[in-house]
Design an enzyme around this catalytic site. Structure first.
Site, short mmCIF file in Angstrom:
data_model
loop_
_atom_site.label_atom_id
_atom_site.label_comp_id
_atom_site.label_asym_id
_atom_site.label_seq_id
_atom_site.Cartn_x
_atom_site.Cartn_y
_atom_site.Cartn_z
NE ARG A 67 -2.04 -0.47 3.96
CZ ARG A 67 -1.60 0.51 4.73
NH1 ARG A 67 -1.72 1.77 4.39
NH2 ARG A 67 -1.00 0.24 5.89
CE1 TYR A 195 1.84 -7.32 -3.21
CE2 TYR A 195 0.95 -5.96 -1.46
CZ TYR A 195 1.61 -7.11 -1.88
OH TYR A 195 2.02 -8.02 -0.95
CE LYS A 204 -6.02 -2.93 5.24
NZ LYS A 204 -6.23 -3.21 6.65
CG HIS A 224 -7.22 -1.65 10.71
ND1 HIS A 224 -5.94 -1.16 10.84
CD2 HIS A 224 -7.11 -2.77 9.96
CE1 HIS A 224 -5.10 -1.94 10.19
NE2 HIS A 224 -5.78 -2.93 9.65
CB SER A 246 1.17 -2.87 9.92
OG SER A 246 0.17 -2.16 9.27
CB CYS A 248 0.86 -5.47 16.42
SG CYS A 248 1.80 -3.96 16.64
CG ASP A 273 -7.33 -6.20 7.99
OD1 ASP A 273 -6.51 -5.79 8.84
OD2 ASP A 273 -7.46 -5.68 6.87
NE ARG A 364 0.41 -8.32 2.87
CZ ARG A 364 -0.11 -7.70 3.93
NH1 ARG A 364 -1.18 -8.19 4.53
NH2 ARG A 364 0.45 -6.62 4.42
#
Ligand code: O2Y
Ligand code: MN
Length: 586
Positions: A67, A195, A204, A224, A246, A248, A273, A364
């Protein structure tokens, strides 16, 4: 008479000039056809069909691997409606600038019309989006990540109630890459990237940035957050939603294999997510997962960190930018030992030790949620699952205790609004730099974050039983830089403490930042953890927190007068509790 969708498709085709338009129905036959086309033009590489049936590898352009926040814009008429944390353009200016990039962008390409539902097909809370894209990879990924095709068209009928998203790969030149959101007209334009978060527009762009705007207008929450259910020995399941920045371990927590399984505590996955949450008819906050798949980071994923996803991602999975072994199996760092001889790296070159990583750090897997052994049987409940706890968290090497509980809803909103996390080497190159990330929404809130805090504050009183709010930190380190807490499946012990607090059975110690567990209230049997380590894990250092309170103030200054007074009140209250506690310990 054309439907609103047909009219928009025609208008977009006039602009982008595709050689062909394909309306996706989401069927298996269509997916087989797309897969065959992608295999023949090199978009897909076949993986080992014996060990990874129906799995494929996609390599994105090396300049297009994540992103890109710097070219992501919220386009509102007034700058203040986007707020100080978003890139902003006036809608008309944004369209004038970016329309030429779409002009003829699909010449010689196919335009896929991808209708999709975000949320369970029969939920009143689900919403429809349609993505027009010239990427077959995006169409195939959207089939995994959402309820895509005929099911969405049937629900839409002749209605105009859908979020249009126009996407083109363009020329993949980063200087001609733009991810534009027009929340006032609920429209998305994305060009120049194929992507992930830039291109799978349901995720998102719609489910967070546009949906957060809709949610404020309509009185619900688009967050989120992962959603999990913690089952206790009696079989009762308590649902919790958690927001972490991100890196974590959100997906790992959502899909955790509990270390207390023998004692009857099990974790069920509802989502990893995003959570859409409404006030239910029972006065509880009810959460649905708008997605249908997991688009997770591969590196670091293994049988210890996330056995459920390892099992899930053995069939019907798209791997993006992972390495590939000589046996045509996907491979990434942290999977299991060193890469076997003959491994090909994420760019398609043979990999040699000592060079850069074999898999891209942001590589991913895209896997259907239905394939996870941890999936909750309630994950598609149309009314959603009732949320009893919110968990905020971050990566804080020194500051934050393992877990603490806020005093009440308003304080809980303050805890979420002051979230921060320290960067890891893999993510940025700069280690330990702390970044404020309120509710993990910094890159995803589609409007002014000060108004977003106001919306959170307003939601609590609408609930008969607002969720209790906790903060966790799995990443506290000792003086030698070693993690104090084992993490992964052992995190269930912290979830159990939260459950026990909700049920009124766990003791807590008051501190200036909130309530931490009384040491005896944590279930630690079977874990070798010394009393000193436990004290260190639960410690709240007033001097460190006073510095933190100053940093929080600097962050809040960005929002000026728009910051809700209740948030300022909470900050003042924290400062005064800290100074009282400093005096008491002098
Ligand atoms: O780099 C990307 O485009 C992926 S971003 C992403 C994907 C899945 C879940 N969360 C995220 C995120 O950035 O929060
Ligand atoms: Mn995310």
């Amino acid at each position: 008479m054309s439907t609103p969708l047909e009219s928009w498709v025609e208008e977009s085709a006039r602009l982008t000039k595709p050689s062909k338009i394909v309306w996706c129905d989401g069927s298996e036959a269509e997916n087989d056809r797309l897969t065959a086309e992608m295999l023949s033009d090199g978009t897909f590489i076949e993986l080992n069909q014996k060990t990874y049936p129906n799995c494929h590898l996609h390599r994105s352009n090396p300049n297009d691997v994540a992103r890109t926040e710097s070219v992501t814009f919220i386009c509102t008429r007034q700058r203040d409606d986007a707020g100080p944390t978003n890139n902003w353009m006036v809608p008309a200016d944004a369209k004038e600038k970016v329309r030429p990039l779409f002009d003829g962008a699909m010449k010689g390409r196919t335009m896929y019309v991808v209708p999709y539902i975000m949320g369970p097909a029969n939920s009143p809370y689900s919403k429809i989006g349609v993505e027009l894209t010239d990427s077959a990879y995006v169409a195939a990924s959207m089939r995994i990540m959402s309820r895509m095709g005929k099911i969405a068209l049937d629900r839409l009928g002749r209605s105009d109630d859908f979020v249009p998203g126009l996407h083109s790969l363009g020329d993949l030149n980063p200087s001609r890459r733009f991810i534009l959101h027009f929340p006032e007209e609920k429209l998305i334009w994305s060009v120049g990237s194929g992507y992930g978060g830039n291109a799978l527009l349901g995720k998102k762009c719609f489910a967070l940035r546009i949906a957060s705007w809709m949610a404020r207008e309509q009185g619900w929450m688009a967050e989120h957050m992962l959603i999990l259910g913690l089952e206790d020995p009696s079989g009762k399941v308590t649902y919790m939603a958690a927001a972490f920045p991100s890196a974590c371990g959100k997906t790992n927590l959502a899909m955790m294999v509990s270390a207390l399984e023998k004692q009857g505590y099990r974790v069920w996955t509802v989502g990893d997510d995003i959570a859409w949450m409404h006030v239910g008819s029972d006065g509880m906050l009810r959460a649905i997962n708008p997605e249908a798949g997991f688009f997770g980071v591969a590196p670091g994923t293994n049988a210890k960190t996330n056995p459920n996803v390892i099992e899930a991602a053995h069939k019907n999975t798209i791997f993006t930018n992972t390495a590939m072994t000589a046996a045509h199996e996907p491979w990434w760092e942290g999977m299991d030992g060193a890469p076997p001889a003959g491994t090909i790296d994420w760019k398609g070159n043979s990999w040699t030790p000592g060079n850069s990583t074999a898999a891209h750090p942001n590589s991913r897997y895209t896997v259907p949620a239905s394939q996870s052994p941890s999936l909750s049987s309630h994950w598609e409940d149309p009314e959603g699952v009732p949320i009893s706890a919110f968990i905020f968290g971050g990566r804080r090497a020194r500051l934050a205790p393992l877990v603490y509980e806020s005093h009440n809803w308003q304080h809980g909103v303050f805890v979420g609004a002051t979230m921060a996390s320290e960067t890891t080497a893999a993510a940025t190159g700069a280690v330990g730099v702390s970044r404020r990330d309120p509710m993990a929404m910094l890159p995803f809130c589609g409007y002014n974050m000060a108004d977003y805090f106001g919306h959170w504050l307003a939601m609590g009183p609408k609930l008969k039983n607002p969720p209790r709010v906790f903060h966790v930190n799995w990443f506290r380190k000792d003086a030698d830089g070693k993690f104090l807490w084992p993490g992964y499946g052992e995190n269930v012990r912290v979830l159990k403490w939260m459950l026990d607090r909700i049920e009124g059975r766990a003791a807590a110690t008051e501190t200036p930042i909130g309530n931490v567990p009384a040491p005896s209230s944590l279930t630690l049997d079977g874990l070798s953890i010394s009393r000193d380590t436990l004290n260190e894990l639960l410690k709240v250092d007033s001097a460190d927190w006073s510095e933190e309170e100053q940093a929080i103030g600097q962050f809040f200054d960005k929002f000026g007068e728009r910051l809700p007074p209740a948030i300022c009140q909470e900050q003042k209250a924290l400062a005064s509790r800290l100074s009282r506690s400093a005096v008491a310990t002098e």
